[in-house]
Design an enzyme around this catalytic site. Structure first.
Site, PDB file in Angstrom:
ATOM      1  CE  LYS A  23      -1.757   1.947   3.930  1.00  0.00           C
ATOM      2  NZ  LYS A  23      -1.417   3.166   3.925  1.00  0.00           N
ATOM      3  CG  ASN A  24       2.360   2.712   3.800  1.00  0.00           C
ATOM      4  OD1 ASN A  24       1.206   3.057   3.251  1.00  0.00           O
ATOM      5  ND2 ASN A  24       2.858   2.516   4.790  1.00  0.00           N
ATOM      6  NE  ARG A  94      -1.400  13.591   7.799  1.00  0.00           N
ATOM      7  CZ  ARG A  94      -0.073  13.850   7.117  1.00  0.00           C
ATOM      8  NH1 ARG A  94       0.443  12.760   6.239  1.00  0.00           N
ATOM      9  NH2 ARG A  94       0.481  14.954   7.467  1.00  0.00           N
ATOM     10  CG  ASP A 118      -4.209  10.533  10.819  1.00  0.00           C
ATOM     11  OD1 ASP A 118      -3.513  10.691  11.918  1.00  0.00           O
ATOM     12  OD2 ASP A 118      -3.541  10.432   9.926  1.00  0.00           O
ATOM     13  CG  ASP A 306       3.152   1.428   9.360  1.00  0.00           C
ATOM     14  OD1 ASP A 306       2.232   2.064   8.661  1.00  0.00           O
ATOM     15  OD2 ASP A 306       4.114   2.341   9.546  1.00  0.00           O
TER      16      ASP A 306
HETATM   17  C1  UD1 Z   1       4.279   7.036   6.005  1.00  0.00           C
HETATM   18  C2  UD1 Z   1       3.393   5.740   5.954  1.00  0.00           C
HETATM   19  C3  UD1 Z   1       2.978   5.425   7.348  1.00  0.00           C
HETATM   20  C4  UD1 Z   1       4.161   5.095   8.398  1.00  0.00           C
HETATM   21  C5  UD1 Z   1       5.007   6.364   8.166  1.00  0.00           C
HETATM   22  C6  UD1 Z   1       5.995   6.059   9.093  1.00  0.00           C
HETATM   23  C7  UD1 Z   1       2.484   5.992   3.870  1.00  0.00           C
HETATM   24  C8  UD1 Z   1       1.211   6.309   2.912  1.00  0.00           C
HETATM   25  N1  UD1 Z   1       2.197   6.070   5.036  1.00  0.00           N
HETATM   26  O1  UD1 Z   1       3.589   7.962   6.523  1.00  0.00           O
HETATM   27  O2  UD1 Z   1       2.076   4.085   7.056  1.00  0.00           O
HETATM   28  O3  UD1 Z   1       3.426   5.043   9.756  1.00  0.00           O
HETATM   29  O4  UD1 Z   1       5.425   6.664   6.909  1.00  0.00           O
HETATM   30  O5  UD1 Z   1       6.764   4.946   8.699  1.00  0.00           O
HETATM   31  O6  UD1 Z   1       3.446   5.543   3.272  1.00  0.00           O
HETATM   32  N2  UD1 Z   1       6.285  14.805  10.147  1.00  0.00           N
HETATM   33  C9  UD1 Z   1       6.590  16.155  10.457  1.00  0.00           C
HETATM   34  N3  UD1 Z   1       6.479  16.915   9.564  1.00  0.00           N
HETATM   35  C10 UD1 Z   1       6.344  16.698   8.158  1.00  0.00           C
HETATM   36  C11 UD1 Z   1       6.416  15.159   7.889  1.00  0.00           C
HETATM   37  C12 UD1 Z   1       6.265  14.228   8.963  1.00  0.00           C
HETATM   38  O7  UD1 Z   1       6.634  16.789  11.631  1.00  0.00           O
HETATM   39  O8  UD1 Z   1       6.361  17.544   7.055  1.00  0.00           O
HETATM   40  C13 UD1 Z   1       6.445  13.873  11.348  1.00  0.00           C
HETATM   41  C14 UD1 Z   1       5.264  13.251  11.517  1.00  0.00           C
HETATM   42  O9  UD1 Z   1       4.167  13.848  12.109  1.00  0.00           O
HETATM   43  C15 UD1 Z   1       5.936  11.692  12.235  1.00  0.00           C
HETATM   44  C16 UD1 Z   1       7.104  11.657  11.611  1.00  0.00           C
HETATM   45  O10 UD1 Z   1       7.556  12.984  11.081  1.00  0.00           O
HETATM   46  O11 UD1 Z   1       5.836  12.041  13.654  1.00  0.00           O
HETATM   47  C17 UD1 Z   1       7.141  10.631  10.334  1.00  0.00           C
HETATM   48  O12 UD1 Z   1       6.318  10.698   9.406  1.00  0.00           O
HETATM   49  P1  UD1 Z   1       6.433  10.275   7.891  1.00  0.00           P
HETATM   50  O13 UD1 Z   1       7.594   9.390   7.989  1.00  0.00           O
HETATM   51  O14 UD1 Z   1       6.525  11.453   7.191  1.00  0.00           O
HETATM   52  O15 UD1 Z   1       5.301   9.583   7.797  1.00  0.00           O
HETATM   53  P2  UD1 Z   1       4.198   9.290   6.446  1.00  0.00           P
HETATM   54  O16 UD1 Z   1       4.837   9.688   5.214  1.00  0.00           O
HETATM   55  O17 UD1 Z   1       3.202  10.382   6.782  1.00  0.00           O
END
Ligand code: UD1
Length: 418
Positions: A23-24, A94, A118, A306
């Site tokens: 999925k990711n 998201r 979320d 996850d």
């Molecule tokens: C992706 C995955 C999700 C997984 C996560 C971490 C997808 C669709 N989802 O989510 O299933 O749990 O990686 O492995 O691929 N953050 C910030 N600012 C930003 C971006 C992120 O503060 O601009 C923080 C987030 O709040 C979180 C951390 O960084 O605490 C990690 O987030 P991130 O790695 O970006 O996760 P996603 O890409 O949203």
């Protein structure tokens, strides 16, 4: 759409279960098709609702998306598209924010609804925006939308404050069509990042280092459509491993790759499982009863956040006490209240959970708060005396294809409840 599932413990599991596409990964690959006009084909695409949402988003922009067979998808990117991601679609998923980079790279502008928080608490996109700004994008936000424009993306050295998966992906998809070289330091290292790089390279891009902390992108002037096979879903695989751990038995988890989940496999072996890579997947054996371990989530190659709900479900029935620490997302413990309703002995304090394993849980009506937590409740139900009814099971369908059929195939007593 499935709303409730009924699960009863049915003894040890046996047979073979097949892992679908990640999925990711697929959601980002679908977004990347925006970068090149023409017909793209993706194979090993999972039949999950999040893929339907991304297809809907791409269609709303003017791309055409259709299934070619059980797990192949054709995406046609026309010459002209609409550079906008509307609120109704972003709010539902998201991950839609990953269209930002490709839209800017190919159209020079994008209007994307700001994703809300979320169930995991607030998830900001500041790192996505900063990386794109460093590549020459100007942003304004108004009326709940990010409006972004650029005359020309220009390669730059980007240093991410945290190895964010989404920010790394957006930066890669923007950098691939920028002039000059883009270097992403402290990049996320997940296998899905390497999958995206492979797709971009198949499209004529030049991305190296994906899967390590430094990704280097030499910008090219144009890309062409490509055909690509999505990597297997390591989180779906982990869910099956957890089910086998809790219920016991011997199962082949087809297509699963140990090299994508090494740290997790090490933990599960510590818990008493046997897991061996074979050419067809993982040969997995669950013990009489699992042993407790401590677990902390970390960016890849650490234990993925996850996986955590599945691990908590396993620890709830393991022998001993395990401490689980969440280091990525605040508030990703909501499903624990549901496990407690099933008799689990779990206490949470800040970002820690202390799980005291019990030989048996007790079947109960519970609610799935999100994709992975829903799957974890299904895992826990395998060690719960009586019947567990999981409502909100449509969450599970966002990330798991044929969940009921696949698990029934290895002997789980599971059915749609209504
Ligand atoms: C992706 C995955 C999700 C997984 C996560 C971490 C997808 C669709 N989802 O989510 O299933 O749990 O990686 O492995 O691929 N953050 C910030 N600012 C930003 C971006 C992120 O503060 O601009 C923080 C987030 O709040 C979180 C951390 O960084 O605490 C990690 O987030 P991130 O790695 O970006 O996760 P996603 O890409 O949203």
């Amino acid at each position: 759409m499935v709303h409730s599932l009924r699960i009863r413990p049915g003894g040890a599991l046996h047979g073979r279960i097949r892992v679908g596409g990640a999925k990711n990964s697929v959601l980002k690959l679908m977004a990347a098709t925006i970068l090149a006009r023409g017909t793209h084909v993706l194979h090993n695409v999972p039949r999950i609702s999040d893929v339907d949402y991304m297809a809907e988003l791409l269609r709303s922009m003017g791309l055409s998306v259709q299934w070619l067979g059980p797990d192949s998808m054709e995406i046609v990117r026309p010459d002209a598209i609409v550079s906008e991601a509307p609120y109704e679609l972003v709010e539902r998923m998201r991950a839609s924010i990953v269209v930002l980079g490709p839209l800017l790279a190919s159209e020079g502008m994008a209007r994307v609804a700001l994703p809300g928080g979320d169930d995991f608490g607030p998830r900001p996109i500041d790192m996505h925006l900063r990386a794109l700004e460093d590549l020459g994008v100007r942003f304004t936000t108004s009326h709940g939308f990010v409006e972004a424009t650029t005359d020309q993306l220009v390669g730059a050295n980007l240093l991410l404050e945290f190895p964010s998966v989404g920010a790394t992906e957006n930066a890669m998809m923007a950098g691939v069509l920028a002039t000059g070289t883009t270097v992403i330091d402290n990049a996320a290292r997940e296998p899905e990042i390497a999958d995206l790089a492979n797709f971009l390279n198949a499209m004529g891009g030049s991305v190296t280092g994906a899967g390590s902390s430094t990704v280097v992108i030499e910008g090219v002037t144009s890309l062409h459509p490509a055909t690509h096979e999505v990597i297997p879903d390591r989180i779906e695989a982990a869910t099956f491993l957890a089910a086998i751990g809790v219920a016991g038995g011997e199962v082949v988890v087809e297509r699963a790759r140990i090299d994508h989940m090494e740290m997790l496999v090490t933990k599960l072996v510590d818990m008493g499982m046997t897991i061996d890579q074979t050419p067809e997947g993982l040969a997995v054996c669950g013990p009489e009863r699992l042993r407790s371990v401590d677990v902390a989530t970390l960016p890849y190659p650490g234990i993925a956040t996850d996986y955590k709900p599945m691990l908590v479900a396993m620890l709830a029935t393991a022998d001993g006490v395990g401490i689980v620490t969440e280091n990525l997302f605040a508030g990703r413990f909501r499903y624990i209240d549901e496990l407690v309703r099933m008799g689990a002995d779990i206490r949470t304090e800040g970002h820690h959970a202390v799980v005291r394993g019990l030989p048996q849980l007790s079947g109960a009506p519970v609610k799935a708060p999100d994709i992975r937590a829903g799957a974890a409740l299904a895992v826990a139900a395998l060690a719960a005396e009586g019947e567990t009814i999981i409502s909100g099971a449509d969450h599970i369908e966002r990330g798991y294809e044929h969940f009921v059929d696949k698990l029934s195939g290895i002997g789980v007593d599971i059915a749609v409840a209504q």
